[in-house]
Design an enzyme around this catalytic site. Sequence first.
Site, PDB file in Angstrom:
ATOM      1  N   HIS A  48       0.824  -1.226   0.000  1.00 52.19           N
ATOM      2  CA  HIS A  48       0.000   0.000   0.000  1.00 52.19           C
ATOM      3  C   HIS A  48       0.855   1.273   0.000  1.00 52.19           C
ATOM      4  O   HIS A  48       0.671   2.134  -0.880  1.00 52.19           O
ATOM      5  CB  HIS A  48      -0.962  -0.023   1.181  1.00 52.19           C
ATOM      6  N   HIS A  72       4.367   6.719   5.443  1.00 51.36           N
ATOM      7  CA  HIS A  72       3.236   7.447   6.042  1.00 51.36           C
ATOM      8  C   HIS A  72       2.470   6.664   7.110  1.00 51.36           C
ATOM      9  O   HIS A  72       1.767   7.253   7.923  1.00 51.36           O
ATOM     10  CB  HIS A  72       2.278   7.951   4.951  1.00 51.36           C
ATOM     11  N   GLU A  76       2.120   5.370  12.822  1.00 50.21           N
ATOM     12  CA  GLU A  76       0.774   4.988  13.249  1.00 50.21           C
ATOM     13  C   GLU A  76       0.668   3.497  13.553  1.00 50.21           C
ATOM     14  O   GLU A  76       0.064   3.097  14.547  1.00 50.21           O
ATOM     15  CB  GLU A  76      -0.226   5.366  12.149  1.00 50.21           C
ATOM     16  N   ASP A  77       1.244   2.670  12.695  1.00 56.12           N
ATOM     17  CA  ASP A  77       0.946   1.236  12.744  1.00 56.12           C
ATOM     18  C   ASP A  77       2.127   0.328  13.082  1.00 56.12           C
ATOM     19  O   ASP A  77       1.975  -0.889  13.080  1.00 56.12           O
ATOM     20  CB  ASP A  77       0.374   0.779  11.388  1.00 56.12           C
ATOM     21  N   ASP A 139      -3.273   8.368  -0.556  1.00 50.14           N
ATOM     22  CA  ASP A 139      -3.568   7.251   0.342  1.00 50.14           C
ATOM     23  C   ASP A 139      -5.035   6.826   0.199  1.00 50.14           C
ATOM     24  O   ASP A 139      -5.350   5.646   0.057  1.00 50.14           O
ATOM     25  CB  ASP A 139      -3.260   7.673   1.784  1.00 50.14           C
ATOM     26  N   ASP A 259     -24.589  16.718 -23.163  1.00 49.43           N
ATOM     27  CA  ASP A 259     -23.142  16.970 -23.081  1.00 49.43           C
ATOM     28  C   ASP A 259     -22.429  15.927 -22.219  1.00 49.43           C
ATOM     29  O   ASP A 259     -21.962  16.202 -21.133  1.00 49.43           O
ATOM     30  CB  ASP A 259     -22.850  18.387 -22.572  1.00 49.43           C
TER      31      ASP A 259
END
Length: 706
Positions: A48, A72, A76-77, A139, A259
Amino acid sequence: MIKVDDLIQLVRNYNPKTNQQLIRDAYDYGKAMHEGQLRHSGEPYFSHPIAVAAILAEQKLDDATIVTALLHDTIEDTRSTYTEVAEQFGREIAELVDGVTKLTNLQLSSSETKQAENFRKLFMAMSKDMRVILVKLADRLHNMRTIKSMRVDKQAQKARETMDIYAPLAGRMGMQWMREELEDLAFLVLNPEGRTSIMRRFITLQKESGDVIHKITNDIRFELGKQDIEAEVFGRAKKPYSIWRKMEEKGQGFSRLSDIYGFRVITGSEVDCYRVLGAIHQRWRAVPGRFKDYISQPKSNGYRSIHTTVSGRDGKRVEVQIRTVQMHEVAETGVAAHWSYRDGVQVENPFAVDPAKWISGLTERFEAAEDHGEFLEHVKLEMYSDQVFCFTPKGDVVKLPRGATPLDFAYAIHTRIGDSCVGAKVDGIRVPLWTRVKNGQSVEIITAEGQRPQATWLDIVATGKAKAAVRRSLREEDRDRFVRLGRELSRVAFEHIGRKATDKALTTAARQLGLADAEELLARMGSAEITARDVLETLYPELATIEGEEIDQSRAVVGLSGDQTFRRAPCCQPVPGERIVGITYRGQGVVVHAIDCPVLSDLEDQSDRWVDLHWHSGRHPAVHTVTTDITIRNDAGVLGRICTLIGEQKANISDLHFAERKPDFYRLLIDVDLRDAEHLHTVMNALEAESDVASLERVRDVDRKP
């Protein structure tokens, strides 16, 4: 999964001077940090971040942005920390990664009050460095491209958030291609039958009329060739969601929608843009009201182009956009064009807007917002609306959102002009105040002394500034009446749940709702801007039922190694939802402290004992004890009511100790078992609203060290 050499080659294609080693180091670091983690699809998680980096490389962005994409999710993880990223990759990249981490934790689709506050944080992050938002948008784009591997309920939640927030934000930043793809991916989740229907009709139309795009493209090229104009011509069918939206707005079926094709003509100079326009209008009939010149009146995000709609081959309406190569680069990447590279050098595009000036202009319109609702109104008008440009009688330009009226025009000039408006002339003709103004029109406002805003104006105006001014005037004029009505409404509402609308309760509710005082709250209730239910739910919210099983407390904290155990520090008693850090103690495992615990200052020079932790996301059981210091009136039944009130918030009292007994008051230390920080806030808020509670605070005792 994209290999590191392939990613580097993507960047080298537009920036031969790229720092290859930096990208390679970030790739290796991110891969090591995410080792063993899997996506919902079963793929390695690191696929990812690499895909996000590739999306940004397609936008020809700088090395710092590419590296941020690779890293990124590390803070966090994974066990990675801000300090570690700063040491290895520099403070600039660490700040960007930290900024993306904070954005990930914002709940932009939550309740109005929380949503408004989180939007403020979003724009604050944008003001610091807009590359944070570019990484977050990339992301979200990759997550939407791979959304089918998520649970069905999560798919719907992410798709709605994408449609309501991220797609409009991408459009507002000038990244129209990203907006269209995000909308279409969300449309596929939210209304798959509608999208399939559009696609089937497209196929049928192509069978009936052949390759219309190829034919019209050749027609345009032929007309330009006759005028000796060198230009590139591209044609495409519009995205399914764009067609669906037009059908909804116009109330027309697919067969009547004309259109659905769009064409772009890319020229070498601005002069050629207008020559192309002349050639097209000579060959085909222009559709009235469908001409926009964004070259002479650029959008605030730097977008420049000429738009015209003509009746083309077989009477089909087609939209043609005409722009130069440099204008096209900005149209494709929007504000991101400021960081674009070519041949190892940052591109000097004269049409690329300065991000600092752009975000400054965007946020200054929000600063005057009086409350959460008004702020959200500003945000949504700014992000979701296209713009029209009108002129004063002196020729000054006034920029308004699409759908604005002469009243909005008046308030855009000055609040005093809006308040005293009695009529308007558009292009010299007297028109009703609810008329929708169009691009290029001249508007003259007629005023009169003694005129005051009318309540019906709220249904006429479209801009946040005008709505706020009208509401403010109406509140001031009818304030006494609204306060009396609000007081009666609150009395009835509180009595209905067996409580009293005391001044303290109303003041607490006003503070929680971001209002000045209790009188302002009553005025808002009387004018129906805030309901009695809003007030009651603010003071006594029922704990929302959270789907899914409760988290096992043995794995409540993320960041421990397999053999490590943990316990909460008695000095600061952290609860889920608060930022935490772990400290290792010999024989005691890891002790979890709140990040602002005073005890940590004594351990700053022992960094080897620090463990980067965060709470597991999800539903925690109510087992986290917090000590509260509460002073209550010494009167019959008061203590019983306080205990009952805590129980009503679905919190349990695990211990109670009298710290002081006085003739007029009791001071108690009450241990309450809570679920998380939001649960703590609910209990404290309910207690503070009680008139028998003199003081209340959470106990944090440094003497109770681990």
